[in-house]
Design an enzyme around this catalytic site. Structure first.
Site, PDB file in Angstrom:
ATOM      1  N   ASP A 463     -50.625 111.913  72.828  1.00 10.22           N
ATOM      2  CA  ASP A 463     -51.346 113.147  72.510  1.00 10.22           C
ATOM      3  C   ASP A 463     -52.532 112.871  71.576  1.00 10.22           C
ATOM      4  O   ASP A 463     -52.624 111.804  70.946  1.00 10.22           O
ATOM      5  CB  ASP A 463     -50.357 114.130  71.855  1.00 10.22           C
ATOM      6  CG  ASP A 463     -50.716 115.580  72.132  1.00 10.22           C
ATOM      7  OD1 ASP A 463     -51.865 115.855  72.481  1.00 10.22           O
ATOM      8  OD2 ASP A 463     -49.826 116.439  71.991  1.00 10.22           O
ATOM      9  N   ASP A 533     -51.973 123.211  77.875  1.00  8.02           N
ATOM     10  CA  ASP A 533     -50.828 123.757  77.144  1.00  8.02           C
ATOM     11  C   ASP A 533     -50.458 125.130  77.682  1.00  8.02           C
ATOM     12  O   ASP A 533     -49.433 125.689  77.303  1.00  8.02           O
ATOM     13  CB  ASP A 533     -51.165 123.899  75.653  1.00  8.02           C
ATOM     14  CG  ASP A 533     -50.879 122.608  74.901  1.00  8.02           C
ATOM     15  OD1 ASP A 533     -50.356 121.670  75.513  1.00  8.02           O
ATOM     16  OD2 ASP A 533     -51.176 122.551  73.686  1.00  8.02           O
TER      17      ASP A 533
END
Ligand code: GLA
Length: 767
Positions: A463, A533
């Protein structure tokens, strides 16, 4: 195929041709990029403009460069457009005149320290600046099978004095006078890849200065002739193998011709005598068959020439990710239980997301300290991985190695390792590590190597949760700060190269708050990306559609999450959440153990279905099919045309609806196909108080009676089944079963809610 004759260079792929020549004076003149032409002579047709009225300038050879289509524009000599190269010489001058020197056919060539597409046939054209010992090498690689051409540039300072590089773009494409549109993909967190089509006039840009390729504007873009569409018209598409700041420019000059350039963003690079500087590689493709034609070329290109290594062609595991199930509240017990629940639905991988490392109870702590939190995981990571594996699923882990929390052991030991000054914009309580420093890159390599060797880890979610701002490195002198953003990316690529080579069978999934670093550069190291997301099916179908213009579904992580959705609070049917995620790499972003028993059964069936059709769903060729407003219809077709799957998604259900046929794409005309719809059970609860119309007893919405009735009463489900030729499916279309729209419900009615969908399968019928 590359043809080089009489200073004319022709690059041909199966369906396209690209040509340029060196003029008598040695300027590289662009001739053509479009459909492949039958004879080499056909390419040699553009004018050399020798005279132009008014205040246009002529260069030393009597050529007016202001409107000459070129391969490598520079500053000065009458060319007013955005240049491919811009340098400042020691005397402060920027005027630059590159002339053809020679060409070579290198076996293999890629920019140093950056990824390049694999395979292809390469042409290197060398130009020399007329009055300085500065060389410009242009590299063209032809990926014949997928109709893509790659380009990148190298500057070599062969002189005795330093020059400063202000701009070194990867590609330039000059198009003749015409009416064009520019199509770019813009957005923000949780709403990536929103398509923007603009009339191309004056000057337009598509770029990122966020330090990452960014969700603000993806590097992928298209230029099309005005009036082109999904299935018709000339379209040129550009993309970049680069994960940092990027810049694309599109200009219409005073005479109506168009210049496109694409490459790294803002740069000022000190090029010492004897040094060279490379641009990242860029790629372009052309299709005369509209946007869908571009996708049908870009997708196989990404699958064959960008994604590589162990996972390139391998089917990807179905995973359960802990993020929306547990957020930071991970613990040994909860993760093992999640693994058990994952196994129970048939998933193959359990990913422990954020929250597992030392002191990480929210997003304010511990980035940089890559050791298990022994309060949450008292037996450590290796024992947890063993226990997860013992449940029958593999174990995957979330990391964010480029970042550092102010509250971390790493920051206490190395406060000077952050990028920028301490007094700067802060995002998610974290700073970015200064990857321009070799010792920082080494720390990341060492800590990740130790982590990945410490337990049975099969998957890594890498990430990167904030953008770069206040870009400054204390490790570099003042006059080299213009190099920081690019050096950051070079540092990142060094790390990724080392780690992905050291752990070739680990499945890496790239993520940057979802799609904030979704680009071909990352895909050279990591075969898949967490696309957004936003897991809301309605938003996701739009976001995934945006990605589909330039990227295949085999690189998109797509998860089914809970309802109401955590980003939008929208409720949507479970079948629909699955149908949308099924056109990508399936995962579940929830704890399946929290579902009711009939929902668990539904999820089990989804996973089983996905496994049975996984190759088709992950690697089939995707087509965006015609659909009305407020709907979309997407199909994937097996390479041999023997089977296909398609999802029809409807945002808003209408009463008393029209009967609108769906038109397929990609099926083979002569083949006979049987279409079936994936059966999905309608629920009494979907009818609310309307259920009383047919119920002998009163059912109140939300009551236990309703829940019991929902479980016990099996309503008839809609099932479509018919056989027709590929041509009939594509041109006559097929009629989905009529949706319920106000009156009457039986097996011949399809129950559709808002944000609902149907998944269809086509199987070839052998006569
Ligand atoms: C980012 C990612 C999410 C999740 C969180 C964890 O937002 O995109 O999927 O991993 O970080 O902090």
């Amino acid at each position: 195929m590359i043809l080089t004759e009489k200073k004319i260079f022709i690059l041909e792929t199966n369906r396209t041709g690209y040509a340029f020549r060196a003029t008598d004076g040695g300027v590289l003149q662009h001739l053509y990029y479009g459909c492949r032409l039958p004879r080499p002579e056909d390419y040699d047709s553009a004018p050399v403009i020798l005279n132009q009225p008014g205040n246009a300038l002529l260069d030393g050879d009597g050529v007016c460069r202001e409107d000459l289509l070129q391969e490598a524009g520079t500053v000065g000599w009458g060319d007013l457009r955005a240049p491919l190269v811009d340098v400042t010489f020691p005397d402060g001058g920027r005027s630059c005149d590159f002339r053809f020197s020679h060409f070579e056919r290198p076996e293999k060539a890629g920019p140093e320290g950056m990824p390049a597409a694999v395979g292809g046939e390469t042409l290197k054209v060398v130009l020399k600046e007329r009055t300085h010992d500065l060389y410009l090498e242009l590299y063209y690689t032809v990926y014949e099978d997928t109709n893509v051409i790659g380009r990148w540039s190298r500057l070599i300072n062969d002189g005795t004095e330093t020059v400063w590089v202000n701009r070194l773009m990867s590609q330039q494409l000059d198009l003749p006078v015409g009416e064009y549109d520019l199509v770019t993909f813009r957005g923000a967190w949780a709403r990536e890849m929103d398509m923007l089509r603009q009339k191309l006039s004056g000057e337009l840009r598509w770029s990122s200065n966020a330090g990452v390729s960014s969700n603000r504007c993806n590097p992928f873009a298209m230029v099309c002739r005005r009036g082109s569409g999904e299935e018709h018209g000339d379209v040129w598409a550009l993309n970049l193998l680069y994960s940092g700041d990027h810049l694309g420019t599109a200009q219409v000059n005073a005479y109506g011709s168009v210049r496109l350039t694409q490459g790294m963003g803002t740069l000022r690079w000190e090029l010492l005598p004897g040094e060279k500087l490379d641009s990242p590689q860029a790629v372009m493709t052309f299709s005369a068959e509209g946007f869908n034609g571009v996708s049908c070329q870009m997708h196989p290109f990404v699958r064959r020439h960008i994604v590589r290594g162990y996972w390139q062609d391998r089917e990807r595991p179905i995973l359960v990710n802990s993020w929306e199930a547990l957020y930071f509240k991970v613990s040994h017990r909860k993760v093992v239980s999640l693994a058990r629940n994952a196994k129970n639905i048939g998933a193959e991988l359990l990913v422990m997301d954020d929250g597992w490392f030392q002191g990480r109870s929210d997003d304010s702590h511990a980035l940089g300290d890559w050791k298990a939190d022994l309060k949450k995981l008292p037996d450590g990571l290796a024992a947890l991985a063993r226990e997860v594996n013992a449940q029958g699923v593999r174990f995957g882990l979330w990391v964010e190695p480029e970042m550092i929390s102010q509250q971390s052991e790493l920051f206490a030991a190395h406060p000077d390792w952050i990028l920028g000054h301490r007094d700067q914009a802060i995002g998610r309580n974290q700073y970015v590590l200064d990857l321009t420093r070799p010792e920082v890159c080494q720390y990341i390599c060492d800590s990740m190597t130790a982590l990945l060797s410490s337990a049975e880890i099969s998957y890594v979610k890498w990430d990167m949760n904030r953008i770069l701002s206040d870009v400054f490195s204390p490790a570099l002198p003042a006059d080299r700060q213009g190099e920081v953003a690019h050096r950051y990316v070079l540092g990142l690529y060094r790390i990724l190269d080392e780690l992905t080579k050291a752990f070739p069978e680990v499945l890496f999934e790239s993520c940057a708050s979802g799609g904030n670093r979704f680009d071909l550069g990352m895909l050279c190291y990591m075969p898949q990306v967490w696309a957004s997301d936003n897991t809301d099916a309605a938003c996701r179908s739009h976001i995934q559609m945006g990605y589909s213009y330039g990227y295949p579904q085999s690189v998109l992580g797509c998860h089914v999450s809970d309802s109401p959705n955590h980003q939008t609070l929208r409720r949507s049917p479970l079948r629909s959440r699955f149908n949308v995620a099924a056109l990508g790499l399936l995962g579940y972003e929830m704890d399946p153990g929290e579902l009711s028993s009939d929902k668990i059964e539904e999820v089990r069936e989804q996973v089983e279905f996905y496994k049975a059709h996984r190759r088709l769903l992950q690697f089939g060729q995707l087509h965006r099919c015609p659909a009305g407003d407020g709907e979309c219809f997407t199909m994937v077709i097996a390479p041999d045309g023997s089977e296909a799957a398609g999802v029809h998604f409807v945002w808003e259900n209408q009463p008393n609806p029209k009967s609108v046929p769906l038109y397929c794409r990609g099926l083979e005309g002569e083949k006979l196909y049987r279409i079936t719809s994936r059966s999905t059970r309608p629920h009494i609860m979907d009818f609310g108080s309307l259920a009383n119309y047919m119920s002998p007893i009163r059912i109140r919405s939300g009551s236990l009676v309703e829940k019991a009735a929902d479980r016990l009463v099996k309503l008839p489900q809609d099932e479509l089944e018919l056989t027709a030729s590929g041509t009939a499916f594509c041109h006559r279309g097929f009629y989905p079963i009529q949706p319920f729209g106000g009156t009457g419900f039986n097996g011949a009615t399809r129950l559709m809610r808002d944000f609902d969908s149907r998944l269809y399968l086509w199987a070839e019928e052998k006569e």
